[in-house]
Design a protein around this motif. Structure first.
Motif, PDB file in Angstrom:
ATOM      1  N   CYS A 167       8.438   1.122   3.180  1.00 57.60           N
ATOM      2  CA  CYS A 167       7.265   1.001   2.676  1.00 57.60           C
ATOM      3  C   CYS A 167       6.605  -0.446   3.828  1.00 57.60           C
ATOM      4  O   CYS A 167       6.497   0.092   4.893  1.00 57.60           O
ATOM      5  N   MET A 168       5.513  -0.012   3.272  1.00 54.99           N
ATOM      6  CA  MET A 168       4.018  -0.620   4.269  1.00 54.99           C
ATOM      7  C   MET A 168       3.575  -1.944   3.045  1.00 54.99           C
ATOM      8  O   MET A 168       2.948  -1.286   2.263  1.00 54.99           O
ATOM      9  N   ILE A 169       3.038  -2.596   4.340  1.00 56.13           N
ATOM     10  CA  ILE A 169       2.474  -4.176   3.218  1.00 56.13           C
ATOM     11  C   ILE A 169       1.081  -4.146   3.970  1.00 56.13           C
ATOM     12  O   ILE A 169       1.213  -4.943   5.150  1.00 56.13           O
ATOM     13  N   SER A 170      -0.216  -4.528   3.451  1.00 56.73           N
ATOM     14  CA  SER A 170      -1.202  -4.420   4.682  1.00 56.73           C
ATOM     15  C   SER A 170      -1.369  -5.938   3.907  1.00 56.73           C
ATOM     16  O   SER A 170      -1.350  -6.990   3.516  1.00 56.73           O
ATOM     17  N   TYR A 171      -1.557  -6.673   5.556  1.00 56.87           N
ATOM     18  CA  TYR A 171      -2.138  -7.958   5.538  1.00 56.87           C
ATOM     19  C   TYR A 171      -3.345  -8.364   6.124  1.00 56.87           C
ATOM     20  O   TYR A 171      -3.004  -8.404   7.908  1.00 56.87           O
ATOM     21  N   ILE A 174       0.919  -1.127  -0.094  1.00 53.76           N
ATOM     22  CA  ILE A 174       0.315   0.289  -0.308  1.00 53.76           C
ATOM     23  C   ILE A 174       0.769   1.068   0.176  1.00 53.76           C
ATOM     24  O   ILE A 174       0.333   1.873   0.089  1.00 53.76           O
ATOM     25  N   PHE A 175       2.156   0.924  -0.393  1.00 55.73           N
ATOM     26  CA  PHE A 175       3.322   2.191   0.296  1.00 55.73           C
ATOM     27  C   PHE A 175       4.387   2.006  -0.084  1.00 55.73           C
ATOM     28  O   PHE A 175       4.653   0.872   0.679  1.00 55.73           O
ATOM     29  N   TRP A 176       4.716   2.618  -1.005  1.00 56.66           N
ATOM     30  CA  TRP A 176       6.366   2.936  -1.245  1.00 56.66           C
ATOM     31  C   TRP A 176       7.027   4.099  -1.865  1.00 56.66           C
ATOM     32  O   TRP A 176       6.711   4.192  -3.230  1.00 56.66           O
TER      33      TRP A 176
END
Length: 199
Positions: free
Chosen positions: A158-162, A136-138
């Protein structure tokens, strides 16, 4: 008294305006009938429970291996973060599930370090709503500010949604610039772990 006209309307002889109205009414009726009712008490099956969130953090701290890095620390015990309620747009004053001083904190952190002293931080942030599974974000590096300010080259995130957990990956270099390949490999390791993890 004239008898009632019981004939069906002839579509071919109808005016354009009547045809449009008939079409819109038919569409609205069909759409309205096909829509599933939403119930406020319905459970979102994609939500990860708070207990599963705690397990993910515990297991990730033990099992997640990052390239050329080793785990050096993780948050332990209860780490309550009190905030001004305005900061959470009026929702809560403590970063916990219930917004009160409880043992349901909604953020945990794991630190890794490699031989070049680059620190990688993995944050797990618990939410009450699912965002699905996605990157969702980099942030882009294609800005003048990034090119002109050398200290920004020592930081990446960065962000990953789980589902309803955000996994934030941050790298910080105390000396030279970060190696983009190293960040890619780190993100790949985190994404692979999440893909195969069974809550």
């Amino acid at each position: 008294m004239s008898p009632l006209n019981t004939q069906k309307p002839n579509y071919k002889t109808m005016s354009k305006k009547k045809k449009v109205i008939l079409f819109l009414l038919t569409f609205l009726i069909l759409f309205g009938c096909s829509k599933q009712p939403s119930h406020p008490n319905e459970i979102d099956k994609s939500l990860i429970s708070y207990e599963q969130y705690r397990s993910l953090f515990k297991n990730m701290a033990i099992e997640l291996e990052l390239p050329s890095s080793k785990m050096i620390e993780k948050t332990d015990d209860i780490n309550l973060v009190a905030i001004d309620k305005e900061f959470s747009l009026g929702k809560r004053s403590v970063l916990t599930v219930d917004g009160e001083q409880s043992d349901t904190e909604t953020q945990e952190r794991i630190y890794y370090q490699d031989e070049n002293h680059i620190i990688t931080i993995i944050d797990l942030i618990y939410l009450n709503a699912s965002l699905g599974k996605d990157m969702i974000f980099w942030p882009t590096k294609q800005t003048d500010t990034y090119r002109e300010q050398n200290f920004l080259h020592k930081y990446d995130e960065c962000m990953i949604s789980y589902n309803n957990i955000i996994v934030k990956v941050t790298q910080v270099s105390p000396e030279g610039d970060l190696n983009f390949t190293n960040m890619q490999q780190t993100v790949q390791a985190v994404a692979s772990y999440l893909q195969t993890y069974k809550p």
